[in-house]
Design an enzyme around this catalytic site. Structure first.
Site, PDB file in Angstrom:
ATOM      1  N   ASP A  17      -5.429   5.440   6.622  1.00  0.00           N
ATOM      2  CA  ASP A  17      -5.549   4.252   6.310  1.00  0.00           C
ATOM      3  C   ASP A  17      -6.715   3.352   6.568  1.00  0.00           C
ATOM      4  O   ASP A  17      -6.663   2.319   7.240  1.00  0.00           O
ATOM      5  CB  ASP A  17      -4.189   3.425   6.754  1.00  0.00           C
ATOM      6  CG  ASP A  17      -2.961   3.780   6.619  1.00  0.00           C
ATOM      7  OD1 ASP A  17      -2.817   4.626   5.646  1.00  0.00           O
ATOM      8  OD2 ASP A  17      -1.950   3.972   7.436  1.00  0.00           O
ATOM      9  N   GLU A  54       1.228  -0.551  -2.404  1.00  0.00           N
ATOM     10  CA  GLU A  54       1.052  -1.133  -1.050  1.00  0.00           C
ATOM     11  C   GLU A  54      -0.855  -1.119  -0.950  1.00  0.00           C
ATOM     12  O   GLU A  54      -1.343  -0.994  -1.851  1.00  0.00           O
ATOM     13  CB  GLU A  54       1.532  -0.030  -0.310  1.00  0.00           C
ATOM     14  CG  GLU A  54       1.206   1.423  -0.554  1.00  0.00           C
ATOM     15  CD  GLU A  54       1.879   2.416   0.208  1.00  0.00           C
ATOM     16  OE1 GLU A  54       2.941   2.148   0.815  1.00  0.00           O
ATOM     17  OE2 GLU A  54       1.713   3.627   0.214  1.00  0.00           O
TER      18      GLU A  54
END
Length: 504
Positions: free
Chosen positions: A21, A178
Site C-alpha cells: 500500500d 478501494e
C-alpha cells in the site's frame, strides 16, 4: 515524457519485502514514501529517496505508544491499513485507518518527516478504510475513502463538513473499489483507485473531472494497470500512487507480489513496493511495464548492494527496521540489562500467542540466511520465521538443555526435531534452500532450513521445512514473512543478529 536514453537501470521491487500500500510525495528534490504495517509496532515505516529507486528507512510515523493502540489480542492482518502521505502548506500530513474496534481513521502531521509526528486527530465522521487527502485551490481538504465516498474535513481538528457523498467507484461490477487518490493535474481532477480485489485480479483504474467532487469520466483504457490472467513474474499489481519527478517525468508506486513455485504460486514476502514509469496520452496516464528490472531511469542512480543487516545491540535505540507485535514495553525489550546484548523477557508462552515477545525484521529477499548468538540459561527462546500466529516456524533453545525446531501450520503444531543442547554459546541459524526435487505443479516456493553452530565451529542442520505453508496463499491475510528473535519463557539474551541475502 520518460527519457528513452536511460542512464541507469535498477531492480524492482524498489522496496522489497512486506511493504504494501505505498503512498509517496515529493518535496523539492526529496521523495518520501510510507506503507501499511498492520499488527506491528512501531507503525507506518517511512522512507526517503532522491531518485525513487534507492530508498532508506528514516523512521516510523507512529512510534509512541499513545499514538498507536494495538491491543494484545489484535489479530494478524489487523491494525493499520493503507496510509496516504501528503505535503501541504509547509507540513507533512498522514492519514490512515486503524481497524482496531474503537479507533477508525486518524490524521497525524509533522514539519520534519523523520519526526516527531503529532498525536493522532480522530475522524469519527469519516467511515471506511483507505483514506486519502487532497486540497483544492480554496484550501478545502477533501478526504476520499474506499467505496468510493468523499467528505470535506479539517485535518487539524477532525471536524467533517456534511455527510460523505458517493463519487465514481470504478468499473461496474468490479470487486472492491478501494485505495482512492485524488490529484489536481493540469486542468483536471483525477481520481485513481484500485479494484478487482488485492489478489490476482488486482488492478488500477482512473477517472477525471473538473472539480474534486466530480462528476468523473472514466478513462476509456481502464484498467490502466493490471497483470490479471498473465504469466508475468509480478502479480497482484495495484493500490498505486502517482508522483511527478523533479525533471517533470511521472511515476507510479504500487504494490505487487512475486509468486514462486508451482500452482497456484506462493508469495512469501508479502506485497512489495514496485515502481513504474508513466506517460500521458490525450490527458490520460499510460503505465509502463512492471518487471523485475527497471530499464528506463532517466537519472544517475546510486549503486547499492543487496542489503545485509547486522545489529550488535550496542545502543539503547532500536533500528527503525525492527518491528514488534502490538507494542514494545521496556520491561520486555531492553539493551541495558547486559551491555551490548538484547534481553527479551517472555510474556506470551509461545509464538501461537498474540502477545509473544518478538523483535523482528521483514524478510526482503527470496533467498536469505539469518543467524543469532543466543544465551538461554535463564529461559526459552530463539529464532523464528513468522507469517502469523497460526503459521510460523522456529528454532529455539531451552534452559532445560535442548534445541528444537517447532512448526505451526493452521491448527497443527509439532516439534519437527529435538536435540541435546551443546555446551557454551550457541548460534541459531535459518536459511532458505531451493525448492525440493522433483519439480512438478505442486512444488513449493522454497524450504527453510533451521540449524545451529556450536562453539567449535561445527554446523548442524536440525530440520528442513516446506516454505509454502508460510505464504499468503496458505495462511491468508495481508502480511509477509518476518524473521524474529523471541522469548517464550523467562529471559533470553541475544548478543547479535545477522541477516544476509543469499544467491537467487
Amino acid at each position: 515524457m520518460l527519457d528513452t536514453h536511460a542512464t541507469a537501470s535498477a531492480a524492482n521491487p524498489v522496496i522489497p519485502g512486506f511493504h504494501p500500500d505505498p503512498s509517496v510525495c515529493r518535496v523539492g528534490e526529496d521523495y518520501y514514501l510510507v506503507c501499511s504495517s498492520f499488527e506491528y509496532f512501531p507503525g507506518i515505516p517511512l522512507f526517503h529517496s532522491r531518485n525513487l529507486v534507492n530508498w532508506t528507512q528514516i523512521g516510523n510515523v507512529l512510534d509512541r505508544p499513545r499514538q498507536l493502540r494495538l491491543p494484545r489480542n489484535t489479530p494478524s492482518s489487523g491494525g493499520l491499513y493503507a496510509p496516504t502521505l501528503r505535503h501541504h502548506d509547509g507540513r507533512f500530513w498522514l492519514i490512515v485507518t486503524n481497524v482496531t474496534p474503537g479507533e477508525g481513521n486518524l490524521v497525524v502531521s509533522a514539519t520534519d518527516p523523520a519526526g516527531p509526528w503529532t498525536d493522532p486527530v480522530r475522524l469519527p465522521g469519516v467511515p471506511g478504510i483507505d483514506p486519502d487527502l487532497a486540497w483544492d485551490e480554496e484550501g478545502n481538504c477533501w478526504c476520499t475513502v474506499a467505496g468510493v465516498a468523499q467528505v470535506r474535513i479539517d485535518p487539524s481538528t477532525g471536524e467533517t463538513f456534511g455527510e460523505p457523498q458517493e463519487v465514481w467507484s470504478g468499473t461496474p461490477g468490479a470487486a472492491a473499489p478501494e485505495a482512492p487518490h485524488l490529484y489536481r493535474i493540469g486542468d483536471h481532477w483525477y481520481l485513481m483507485i484500485a479494484e478487482g480485489g488485492t489478489e490476482r485480479g488486482h488492478g488500477v483504474s482512473i477517472a477525471r473531472g473538473t472539480s474534486p467532487n466530480g462528476p468523473f469520466e472514466p478513462c476509456p483504457a481502464n484498467p490502466i494497470l493490471t497483470h490479471r490472467s498473465t504469466n508475468r513474474p509480478v502479480q497482484n499489481t495495484g493500490h498505486a500512487d502517482l508522483v511527478q519527478a523533479t525533471d517533470g517525468s511521472w511515476w507510479m508506486v504500487l504494490l505487487g507480489v512475486r509468486p514462486q513455485g508451482g500452482t497456484p504460486g506462493w508469495h512469501i514476502l508479502g506485497r512489495e513496493t514496485f515502481l513504474a514509469g508513466v506517460t500521458w496520452v490525450d490527458g490520460w496516464p499510460v503505465v509502463g511495464e512492471v518487471n523485475p528490472e527497471l530499464p528506463q531511469i532517466p537519472w544517475p542512480l546510486t549503486s547499492v548492494a543487496a542489503s545485509a543487516e547486522r545489529d550488535d545491540f550496542d545502543t539503547n535505540e532500536f533500528q527503525p527496521s525492527w518491528i514488534s507485535l502490538h507494542d514494545r514495553p521496556v520491561e520486555h525489550f531492553t539493551t541495558k540489562e547486559r551491555s551490548s546484548w538484547l534481553t527479551l523477557r517472555a510474556r506470551g508462552s509461545s509464538l501461537d500467542e498474540p502477545d509473544i515477545i518478538l523483535l523482528g525484521r521483514r524478510q526482503q529477499h527470496l533467498s536469505f540466511e539469518a543467524r543469532t548468538l543466543v544465551d538461554c540459561s535463564e529461559g526459552t527462546g530463539g529464532l523464528a520465521v513468522r507469517l502469523d500466529e497460526r503459521h510460523h516456524y522456529a528454532i529455539e533453545a531451552t534452559s532445560e538443555g535442548t534445541v528444537r525446531v517447532i512448526a505451526r501450520v493452521g491448527s497443527l503444531r509439532s516439534v519437527a526435531a529435538e536435540l541435546p543442547l551443546p555446551e557454551g554459546p550457541l548460534v541459531l541459524t535459518v536459511r532458505t534452500a531451493g525448492a525440493p526435487e522433483p519439480h512438478d505443479s505442486r512444488t513449493g516456493p522454497d524450504s527453510l532450513v533451521f540449524g545451529y553452530e556450536a562453539p567449535d565451529g561445527t554446523t548442524t542442520d536440525v530440520a528442513s521445512l516446506d516454505g509454502r505453508y508460510l505464504s499468503t496463499e496458505v495462511a491468508g491475510g495481508f502480511t509477509g514473512r518476518v524473521i524474529g528473535l523471541y522469548a517464550s519463557d523467562g529471559a533470553v539474551h541475544f548478543d547479535w543478529f545477522d541477516y544476509r541475502p543469499g544467491p537467487r
